[in-house]
Write a protein that holds these residues in place. Structure first.
Motif, PDB file in Angstrom:
ATOM      1  N   PHE A   1     -28.947 -40.729  -6.978  1.00  0.00           N
ATOM      2  CA  PHE A   1     -27.650 -41.371  -6.787  1.00  0.00           C
ATOM      3  C   PHE A   1     -26.921 -41.353  -8.119  1.00  0.00           C
ATOM      4  CE2 PHE A   1     -25.308 -45.530  -6.907  1.00  0.00           C
ATOM      5  CZ  PHE A   1     -24.300 -45.170  -6.046  1.00  0.00           C
ATOM      6  N   SER A   2     -25.676 -40.906  -8.102  1.00  0.00           N
ATOM      7  CA  SER A   2     -24.911 -40.909  -9.351  1.00  0.00           C
ATOM      8  C   SER A   2     -23.512 -41.461  -9.126  1.00  0.00           C
ATOM      9  CB  SER A   2     -24.839 -39.503  -9.948  1.00  0.00           C
ATOM     10  OG  SER A   2     -24.137 -38.631  -9.104  1.00  0.00           O
ATOM     11  N   ILE A   3     -22.988 -42.040 -10.194  1.00  0.00           N
ATOM     12  CA  ILE A   3     -21.628 -42.570 -10.202  1.00  0.00           C
ATOM     13  C   ILE A   3     -20.945 -42.003 -11.427  1.00  0.00           C
ATOM     14  CG2 ILE A   3     -20.158 -44.618 -10.323  1.00  0.00           C
ATOM     15  CD1 ILE A   3     -22.562 -46.242  -9.310  1.00  0.00           C
ATOM     16  N   GLU A   4     -19.747 -41.497 -11.212  1.00  0.00           N
ATOM     17  CA  GLU A   4     -18.954 -41.003 -12.333  1.00  0.00           C
ATOM     18  C   GLU A   4     -17.520 -41.470 -12.149  1.00  0.00           C
ATOM     19  OE1 GLU A   4     -17.680 -36.841 -14.557  1.00  0.00           O
ATOM     20  OE2 GLU A   4     -18.979 -36.766 -12.807  1.00  0.00           O
ATOM     21  N   GLU A   5     -16.953 -42.021 -13.216  1.00  0.00           N
ATOM     22  CA  GLU A   5     -15.549 -42.409 -13.182  1.00  0.00           C
ATOM     23  C   GLU A   5     -14.737 -41.241 -13.732  1.00  0.00           C
ATOM     24  OE1 GLU A   5     -12.509 -45.960 -14.622  1.00  0.00           O
ATOM     25  OE2 GLU A   5     -14.618 -46.100 -15.122  1.00  0.00           O
ATOM     26  N   LYS A   6     -13.792 -40.781 -12.950  1.00  0.00           N
ATOM     27  CA  LYS A   6     -12.944 -39.656 -13.344  1.00  0.00           C
ATOM     28  C   LYS A   6     -11.666 -40.180 -13.991  1.00  0.00           C
ATOM     29  CE  LYS A   6     -15.284 -36.197 -11.539  1.00  0.00           C
ATOM     30  NZ  LYS A   6     -15.721 -35.021 -12.224  1.00  0.00           N
ATOM     31  N   PRO A   7     -11.112 -39.417 -14.911  1.00  0.00           N
ATOM     32  CA  PRO A   7      -9.854 -39.834 -15.534  1.00  0.00           C
ATOM     33  C   PRO A   7      -8.717 -39.858 -14.511  1.00  0.00           C
ATOM     34  CG  PRO A   7     -10.710 -37.818 -16.561  1.00  0.00           C
ATOM     35  CD  PRO A   7     -11.613 -38.165 -15.432  1.00  0.00           C
ATOM     36  N   THR A   8      -7.821 -40.795 -14.671  1.00  0.00           N
ATOM     37  CA  THR A   8      -6.650 -40.886 -13.808  1.00  0.00           C
ATOM     38  C   THR A   8      -5.461 -41.343 -14.646  1.00  0.00           C
ATOM     39  OG1 THR A   8      -5.703 -41.858 -11.815  1.00  0.00           O
ATOM     40  CG2 THR A   8      -7.178 -43.252 -13.071  1.00  0.00           C
ATOM     41  N   HIS A   9      -4.298 -40.922 -14.225  1.00  0.00           N
ATOM     42  CA  HIS A   9      -3.080 -41.330 -14.922  1.00  0.00           C
ATOM     43  C   HIS A   9      -2.395 -42.487 -14.214  1.00  0.00           C
ATOM     44  CE1 HIS A   9      -3.528 -37.972 -17.597  1.00  0.00           C
ATOM     45  NE2 HIS A   9      -3.611 -37.147 -16.569  1.00  0.00           N
ATOM     46  N   ALA A  10      -2.951 -42.918 -13.096  1.00  0.00           N
ATOM     47  CA  ALA A  10      -2.364 -44.016 -12.338  1.00  0.00           C
ATOM     48  C   ALA A  10      -2.661 -45.337 -13.038  1.00  0.00           C
ATOM     49  CB  ALA A  10      -2.915 -44.028 -10.918  1.00  0.00           C
ATOM     50  N   GLU A  11      -1.635 -46.084 -13.309  1.00  0.00           N
ATOM     51  CA  GLU A  11      -1.759 -47.378 -13.980  1.00  0.00           C
ATOM     52  C   GLU A  11      -2.543 -48.361 -13.105  1.00  0.00           C
ATOM     53  OE1 GLU A  11      -1.151 -50.013 -17.097  1.00  0.00           O
ATOM     54  OE2 GLU A  11      -0.329 -47.986 -17.048  1.00  0.00           O
ATOM     55  N   GLY A  12      -3.566 -48.984 -13.665  1.00  0.00           N
ATOM     56  CA  GLY A  12      -4.332 -50.009 -12.960  1.00  0.00           C
ATOM     57  C   GLY A  12      -5.249 -49.476 -11.873  1.00  0.00           C
ATOM     58  N   ALA A  13      -5.510 -48.173 -11.876  1.00  0.00           N
ATOM     59  CA  ALA A  13      -6.366 -47.584 -10.843  1.00  0.00           C
ATOM     60  C   ALA A  13      -7.510 -46.829 -11.496  1.00  0.00           C
ATOM     61  CB  ALA A  13      -5.562 -46.637  -9.959  1.00  0.00           C
ATOM     62  N   SER A  14      -8.607 -46.744 -10.784  1.00  0.00           N
ATOM     63  CA  SER A  14      -9.760 -45.970 -11.223  1.00  0.00           C
ATOM     64  C   SER A  14     -10.197 -45.072 -10.080  1.00  0.00           C
ATOM     65  CB  SER A  14     -10.920 -46.891 -11.613  1.00  0.00           C
ATOM     66  OG  SER A  14     -10.578 -47.676 -12.721  1.00  0.00           O
ATOM     67  N   VAL A  15     -10.785 -43.940 -10.428  1.00  0.00           N
ATOM     68  CA  VAL A  15     -11.309 -43.011  -9.437  1.00  0.00           C
ATOM     69  C   VAL A  15     -12.797 -42.840  -9.723  1.00  0.00           C
ATOM     70  CG1 VAL A  15     -11.231 -40.645  -8.555  1.00  0.00           C
ATOM     71  CG2 VAL A  15      -9.106 -41.798  -9.229  1.00  0.00           C
ATOM     72  N   PHE A  16     -13.611 -43.125  -8.724  1.00  0.00           N
ATOM     73  CA  PHE A  16     -15.055 -43.019  -8.862  1.00  0.00           C
ATOM     74  C   PHE A  16     -15.592 -41.985  -7.887  1.00  0.00           C
ATOM     75  CE2 PHE A  16     -14.099 -47.202 -10.465  1.00  0.00           C
ATOM     76  CZ  PHE A  16     -14.934 -47.331 -11.557  1.00  0.00           C
ATOM     77  N   TYR A  17     -16.567 -41.216  -8.344  1.00  0.00           N
ATOM     78  CA  TYR A  17     -17.303 -40.295  -7.487  1.00  0.00           C
ATOM     79  C   TYR A  17     -18.707 -40.868  -7.326  1.00  0.00           C
ATOM     80  CZ  TYR A  17     -13.826 -36.572  -7.697  1.00  0.00           C
ATOM     81  OH  TYR A  17     -12.688 -35.832  -7.559  1.00  0.00           O
ATOM     82  N   PHE A  18     -19.076 -41.128  -6.083  1.00  0.00           N
ATOM     83  CA  PHE A  18     -20.418 -41.583  -5.746  1.00  0.00           C
ATOM     84  C   PHE A  18     -21.113 -40.386  -5.092  1.00  0.00           C
ATOM     85  CE2 PHE A  18     -17.698 -45.294  -5.655  1.00  0.00           C
ATOM     86  CZ  PHE A  18     -18.428 -46.244  -6.358  1.00  0.00           C
ATOM     87  N   THR A  19     -22.210 -39.939  -5.681  1.00  0.00           N
ATOM     88  CA  THR A  19     -22.901 -38.762  -5.175  1.00  0.00           C
ATOM     89  C   THR A  19     -24.340 -39.119  -4.814  1.00  0.00           C
ATOM     90  OG1 THR A  19     -21.556 -37.399  -6.662  1.00  0.00           O
ATOM     91  CG2 THR A  19     -23.513 -36.367  -5.691  1.00  0.00           C
ATOM     92  N   PHE A  20     -24.729 -38.698  -3.623  1.00  0.00           N
ATOM     93  CA  PHE A  20     -26.098 -38.888  -3.157  1.00  0.00           C
ATOM     94  C   PHE A  20     -26.711 -37.510  -2.949  1.00  0.00           C
ATOM     95  CE2 PHE A  20     -23.891 -42.692  -1.917  1.00  0.00           C
ATOM     96  CZ  PHE A  20     -24.818 -43.702  -2.117  1.00  0.00           C
ATOM     97  N   GLU A  21     -27.901 -37.313  -3.483  1.00  0.00           N
ATOM     98  CA  GLU A  21     -28.629 -36.065  -3.285  1.00  0.00           C
ATOM     99  C   GLU A  21     -30.047 -36.419  -2.855  1.00  0.00           C
ATOM    100  OE1 GLU A  21     -27.987 -33.053  -6.493  1.00  0.00           O
ATOM    101  OE2 GLU A  21     -26.923 -34.739  -7.424  1.00  0.00           O
ATOM    102  N   ASP A  22     -30.599 -35.599  -1.971  1.00  0.00           N
ATOM    103  CA  ASP A  22     -31.980 -35.811  -1.543  1.00  0.00           C
ATOM    104  C   ASP A  22     -32.570 -34.479  -1.130  1.00  0.00           C
ATOM    105  OD1 ASP A  22     -31.668 -35.397   1.458  1.00  0.00           O
ATOM    106  OD2 ASP A  22     -30.270 -37.050   1.165  1.00  0.00           O
ATOM    107  N   ASP A  23     -33.866 -34.471  -0.894  1.00  0.00           N
ATOM    108  CA  ASP A  23     -34.487 -33.242  -0.415  1.00  0.00           C
ATOM    109  C   ASP A  23     -34.868 -33.360   1.058  1.00  0.00           C
ATOM    110  OD1 ASP A  23     -36.618 -34.972  -0.840  1.00  0.00           O
ATOM    111  OD2 ASP A  23     -37.620 -33.701  -2.317  1.00  0.00           O
TER     112      ASP A  23
END
Length: 176
Positions: free
Chosen positions: A150-172
């Protein structure tokens, strides 16, 4: 035709909810069992009770969604925004899914990168519901002893007061 669509939507919703309800209920039952076995270790019992409380809150939010069927039938589901901690949210997701992960003997890894905003404002219960659903499916469909990531990454954004997160799940597991 509208009645048929509404009926299908209700059936689909109930089908998904029955799965979603089992996950926190399993966590509650698992933590209560561990607490009973750890009666001579008060810290362990308190930890289990905290996890039971988190899972019970999650379960209550799901039940409230079920009781709000009229909103679903009309195609609108309210967002309940509040301040919350990303790390607490992730901990709650793992607390709900941990008994299933342990039972199947999975190896879980996690990676959090570039997260600049820990305090968030949004619909915590819906986000938790989505994350628990994805992780519990990964656990369910990954063979015993499998690997989950499981991974979480916050991506850059130019929107004031907003955040963009990527939640990734990997399994076999078998895949989607």
């Amino acid at each position: 035709e509208m009645a048929e669509r509404a009926n299908r939507a209700k059936s689909d919703f109930l089908s998904r909810m029955s799965h979603d309800i089992r996950t926190p209920m399993n966590a509650i039952m698992g933590m209560l069992s561990i607490a009973k076995e750890s009666w001579d270790d008060p810290d362990r019992v308190w930890d289990c009770l905290d996890k039971v409380e988190n899972s019970a809150r999650f379960l209550l939010a799901l039940i409230n969604d079920i009781l709000d069927m009229s909103k679903i039938e009309s195609g609108r589901l309210d967002v309940r925004a509040n301040d919350f901690s990303l790390s607490n949210l992730v901990q709650n997701v793992f607390d709900v899914c941990r008994p299933m992960i342990i039972e199947k003997g999975h190896h879980l890894t996690m990676n959090i990168s570039k997260v600049r905003h820990e305090g968030l404002y949004g619909d915590e219960s819906r986000l938790q519901q989505v994350l628990v659903n994805i992780l519990s499916n990964a656990v369910k469909y990954t063979p015993a002893g499998g690997r989950l990531h499981f991974s979480i990454e916050e991506k850059p954004t130019h929107a004031e007061g907003a955040s963009v997160f990527y939640f990734t799940f990997e399994d076999d597991g078998i895949g989607m």
